[in-house]
Design an enzyme around this catalytic site. Sequence first.
Site, PDB file in Angstrom:
ATOM      1  N   HIS A  11      17.940 -68.681  21.212  1.00  0.00           N
ATOM      2  CA  HIS A  11      18.880 -68.942  22.300  1.00  0.00           C
ATOM      3  C   HIS A  11      20.303 -68.779  21.772  1.00  0.00           C
ATOM      4  O   HIS A  11      20.523 -68.634  20.567  1.00  0.00           O
ATOM      5  CB  HIS A  11      18.684 -70.367  22.840  1.00  0.00           C
ATOM      6  CG  HIS A  11      17.399 -70.545  23.582  1.00  0.00           C
ATOM      7  ND1 HIS A  11      17.343 -70.743  24.935  1.00  0.00           N
ATOM      8  CD2 HIS A  11      16.102 -70.550  23.152  1.00  0.00           C
ATOM      9  CE1 HIS A  11      16.078 -70.869  25.325  1.00  0.00           C
ATOM     10  NE2 HIS A  11      15.306 -70.755  24.243  1.00  0.00           N
ATOM     11  N   LEU A  12      21.265 -68.821  22.679  1.00  0.00           N
ATOM     12  CA  LEU A  12      22.673 -68.666  22.307  1.00  0.00           C
ATOM     13  C   LEU A  12      23.230 -69.995  21.811  1.00  0.00           C
ATOM     14  O   LEU A  12      23.945 -70.702  22.515  1.00  0.00           O
ATOM     15  CB  LEU A  12      23.479 -68.148  23.501  1.00  0.00           C
ATOM     16  CG  LEU A  12      23.125 -66.735  23.966  1.00  0.00           C
ATOM     17  CD1 LEU A  12      23.781 -66.439  25.297  1.00  0.00           C
ATOM     18  CD2 LEU A  12      23.567 -65.716  22.915  1.00  0.00           C
TER      19      LEU A  12
END
Length: 212
Positions: free
Chosen positions: A83-84
């Site tokens: 994920h970011l």
Amino acid sequence: MAVVAPSTVFPLAGYERLCFLKNVVDHPQITVGDYTYYDDFEDVNNFQKHVRYLFDFTGDRLVIGKFCMLASGVEFVMNGANHLASAVSAYPFAVFGGDWAEAMDGKTYPTKGDTTVGNDVWIGYRATILPGVTIGDGAIIGAHAVVTRDVAPYTIVGGNPAQLIRPRFDAATTARLLAVAWWHWPIEEITRHAPLLTGDVAHFLAQAERAR
């Protein structure tokens, strides 16, 4: 006595919870070398289920070398799990399409590349290997270890996150073993050296280097 063929699915007569893994895996992003085995307490087909978040759109690969030993419950977490983490929110808006897909605005999810396991690697019960890790030839991964970074050849690691426990051999011996790379020999030569491969490392190297 003939040597068991690498194309054999179940190399132990009457026992179907240990397989030569390359004959069970059918995912195009997973490659497994000859004689690498996987032992599962329930069903060897569980292996592929334990390669998590491997999606075609991520393009990453799991590459496992020859003569590896994989215990039941070993998990590989691939790049599709990323994920970011450096953004305001780690929520994967774009995955759900529509207007949310525009939230990425050309951004891509982080990737750490392929996950690579060398040759003659022993991975213990329920160890977890995270994305992009390279495990060197001859390494040993302890049971329940969580491997978050590369593992040097011929070292033993364990814990969460996995830490170096000790090298298996001194640096000079390790370099000689890597140069010999016995796993690439013809199977007939490996068979002739099998008693040495399961014995003293100095004696093996003396014989192997002389034969080279």
